[in-house]
Design a protein around this motif. Structure first.
Motif, PDB file in Angstrom:
ATOM      1  N   ASP A 279     103.621  14.132   6.081  1.00 14.53           N
ATOM      2  CA  ASP A 279     102.672  13.444   5.207  1.00 14.53           C
ATOM      3  C   ASP A 279     101.703  12.523   5.950  1.00 14.53           C
ATOM      4  O   ASP A 279     100.594  12.261   5.454  1.00 14.53           O
ATOM      5  CB  ASP A 279     103.420  12.623   4.162  1.00 14.53           C
ATOM      6  N   VAL A 280     102.117  12.002   7.099  1.00 17.26           N
ATOM      7  CA  VAL A 280     101.304  10.994   7.789  1.00 17.26           C
ATOM      8  C   VAL A 280     100.895  11.449   9.189  1.00 17.26           C
ATOM      9  O   VAL A 280      99.706  11.536   9.501  1.00 17.26           O
ATOM     10  CB  VAL A 280     102.066   9.643   7.882  1.00 17.26           C
TER      11      VAL A 280
ATOM     12  N   ALA B 219     104.851   6.042  20.965  1.00 17.49           N
ATOM     13  CA  ALA B 219     106.102   5.946  20.220  1.00 17.49           C
ATOM     14  C   ALA B 219     105.828   5.263  18.888  1.00 17.49           C
ATOM     15  O   ALA B 219     104.905   4.462  18.759  1.00 17.49           O
ATOM     16  CB  ALA B 219     107.146   5.161  21.015  1.00 17.49           C
ATOM     17  N   MET B 220     106.653   5.574  17.898  1.00 17.74           N
ATOM     18  CA  MET B 220     106.405   5.034  16.566  1.00 17.74           C
ATOM     19  C   MET B 220     106.911   3.609  16.387  1.00 17.74           C
ATOM     20  O   MET B 220     106.407   2.868  15.542  1.00 17.74           O
ATOM     21  CB  MET B 220     107.042   5.938  15.506  1.00 17.74           C
ATOM     22  N   TYR B 221     107.922   3.218  17.175  1.00 13.56           N
ATOM     23  CA  TYR B 221     108.444   1.856  17.034  1.00 13.56           C
ATOM     24  C   TYR B 221     109.007   1.381  18.366  1.00 13.56           C
ATOM     25  O   TYR B 221     109.252   2.172  19.291  1.00 13.56           O
ATOM     26  CB  TYR B 221     109.482   1.743  15.910  1.00 13.56           C
ATOM     27  N   HIS B 222     109.216   0.094  18.454  1.00 14.87           N
ATOM     28  CA  HIS B 222     109.555  -0.610  19.691  1.00 14.87           C
ATOM     29  C   HIS B 222     110.713   0.031  20.448  1.00 14.87           C
ATOM     30  O   HIS B 222     110.590   0.406  21.623  1.00 14.87           O
ATOM     31  CB  HIS B 222     109.878  -2.070  19.327  1.00 14.87           C
ATOM     32  N   ASP B 223     111.847   0.172  19.801  1.00 15.48           N
ATOM     33  CA  ASP B 223     113.034   0.644  20.512  1.00 15.48           C
ATOM     34  C   ASP B 223     113.135   2.163  20.583  1.00 15.48           C
ATOM     35  O   ASP B 223     114.135   2.686  21.066  1.00 15.48           O
ATOM     36  CB  ASP B 223     114.302   0.066  19.871  1.00 15.48           C
ATOM     37  N   GLN B 224     112.105   2.862  20.153  1.00 19.12           N
ATOM     38  CA  GLN B 224     112.066   4.312  20.346  1.00 19.12           C
ATOM     39  C   GLN B 224     111.587   4.645  21.750  1.00 19.12           C
ATOM     40  O   GLN B 224     112.083   5.587  22.373  1.00 19.12           O
ATOM     41  CB  GLN B 224     111.138   4.960  19.320  1.00 19.12           C
TER      42      GLN B 224
ATOM     43  N   THR C 252     100.843   3.956   8.475  1.00 24.12           N
ATOM     44  CA  THR C 252      99.953   4.629   7.532  1.00 24.12           C
ATOM     45  C   THR C 252      99.011   5.547   8.303  1.00 24.12           C
ATOM     46  O   THR C 252      98.865   5.430   9.526  1.00 24.12           O
ATOM     47  CB  THR C 252      99.119   3.612   6.744  1.00 24.12           C
ATOM     48  N   ARG C 253      98.360   6.437   7.590  1.00 22.03           N
ATOM     49  CA  ARG C 253      97.383   7.310   8.264  1.00 22.03           C
ATOM     50  C   ARG C 253      96.288   6.482   8.924  1.00 22.03           C
ATOM     51  O   ARG C 253      95.852   6.788  10.040  1.00 22.03           O
ATOM     52  CB  ARG C 253      96.760   8.286   7.257  1.00 22.03           C
ATOM     53  N   GLU C 254      95.825   5.443   8.238  1.00 24.48           N
ATOM     54  CA  GLU C 254      94.729   4.639   8.759  1.00 24.48           C
ATOM     55  C   GLU C 254      95.134   3.912  10.042  1.00 24.48           C
ATOM     56  O   GLU C 254      94.388   3.908  11.040  1.00 24.48           O
ATOM     57  CB  GLU C 254      94.282   3.621   7.705  1.00 24.48           C
ATOM     58  N   VAL C 255      96.320   3.305  10.025  1.00 27.82           N
ATOM     59  CA  VAL C 255      96.784   2.562  11.205  1.00 27.82           C
ATOM     60  C   VAL C 255      97.042   3.510  12.366  1.00 27.82           C
ATOM     61  O   VAL C 255      96.664   3.234  13.515  1.00 27.82           O
ATOM     62  CB  VAL C 255      98.048   1.751  10.867  1.00 27.82           C
ATOM     63  N   LEU C 256      97.679   4.638  12.096  1.00 31.00           N
ATOM     64  CA  LEU C 256      97.979   5.588  13.161  1.00 31.00           C
ATOM     65  C   LEU C 256      96.694   6.146  13.776  1.00 31.00           C
ATOM     66  O   LEU C 256      96.585   6.278  15.003  1.00 31.00           O
ATOM     67  CB  LEU C 256      98.854   6.720  12.621  1.00 31.00           C
TER      68      LEU C 256
END
Length: 324
Positions: A218-219, A257-262, A171-175
């Motif tokens: 969007d985010v 990175a956006m996720y673990h395996d990226q 989400t925008r807040e988490v990022l």
């Protein structure tokens, strides 16, 4: 002369390789006082003959040429390679004592050897990992996982989630909060006054202008624009498949990175056996090995201490940055 920092090194799961890796700390001279937390009898057993092991006394001068151990007793004798839930709470006691020492100022930071999540849960204590445990016990609402090694620093916007759950979690807040934590700790812990952060997109080709997903539009992009307006040096959202090329990497000090395996496969390829896991956002310094308990190697003397050495080196560097 500046006083050497004192670091707590937790020995982790007693049936795993942690105790013997901690004994290998004597293989090097360190610009810090290293205090191993564990059962002193177990550490002596795994260290073997010829490795001097002494009890740690905070008020005493460091023992030159010996491994200092802050004794926290096992519940039952630990056999190499054989998990026993009876010692699950012992593992948590190591973390609790290290954390207490960090918060009181006794220790400048903590380095953690691997634990086994399953056996702690089998002991009747819900446990999902070091990171979550330390966050809960310091009242930290959000922490950021960063791996360091091979000349790279790769932080994660999400960690251990199924791939299908990742888009909703960003989400925008988490990022925004993740980037604030990453930026703040690069300044405070890594002595980078104006860190440059490369931010990956979520989708292939960073969404291809919305044709392969809209999360970038969007985010991610709005958050980057907002934080750039506050003076942060952020590049992105960048296609992950070309982010990790030398020309791009040399323009940044860290990658989000956006996720673990990226991000982590690239880092582990670059730093196999010598990577370090860092928890950002905590009120203390915490680094860790990037491997598991390696039960099959426990007691054999064949476990590679490279990742533990790198974790200690980084904790010393971060402690110096925090004092500067």
């Amino acid at each position: 002369m500046a006083k050497k920092p004192v670091l707590a090194v937790t020995s982790g799961e007693p049936a795993g390789v942690g105790p013997e890796l901690c004994a290998r700390l004597l293989d090097r001279q360190w610009p810090a006082r290293l205090v191993v937390l564990g059962d002193i009898g177990l550490i002596r057993e795994r260290a073997g003959d010829g490795v001097p092991v002494v009890a740690y006394e905070a008020s005493a001068e460091p023992s030159s040429g010996a491994l200092e151990v802050l004794h926290l007793p096992l519940s039952v004798h630990a056999r190499a390679g054989v998990l026993d839930p009876a010692n699950g709470r012992h593992v948590l006691a190591l973390l609790d004592r290290a954390l207490a020492g960090c918060r009181s100022g006794e220790f400048a930071g903590m380095v953690t050897a691997p634990v086994h999540k399953g056996v702690i849960n089998d002991a009747g204590v819900p446990f999902s990992g070091h990171t979550e445990y330390l966050a809960e016990h310091t009242g930290t609402p959000l922490v950021v996982m960063m791996l360091v090694g091979g000349g790279l620093r790769v932080a994660l916007a999400t960690t251990h989630l199924p791939l299908s759950a990742v888009p909703a979690a960003i989400t925008r807040e988490v990022l925004e909060e993740t980037l604030r934590i990453l930026h703040a700790d690069l300044v405070a812990r890594f002595a980078l006054p104006a860190p440059r952060i490369l931010v990956a997109g979520l989708n292939p080709h960073a969404g291809e202008g919305g044709h392969m997903g809209r999360e970038e539009i969007d985010v991610i992009a709005p958050v980057l624009e907002k934080l750039r307006g506050e003076g942060m040096h952020l590049m992105g959202p960048l296609p992950a498949d070309t982010l990790f090329v030398p020309h791009t990497l040399e323009q940044g000090d860290a990658v989000l990175a956006m996720y673990h395996d990226q991000g982590l496969p690239v880092l582990k390829h670059a730093s196999f056996g010598g990577g370090v896991n860092v928890t950002l956002g905590l009120p203390i310094i915490r680094t860790s090995v990037d491997h598991g308990t390696a039960l099959d190697l426990a007691g054999t003397g064949k476990a590679d201490p490279g990742s533990l050495f790198a974790a200690v080196e980084l904790a010393i560097h971060m402690a110096a940055g925090a004092r500067s």
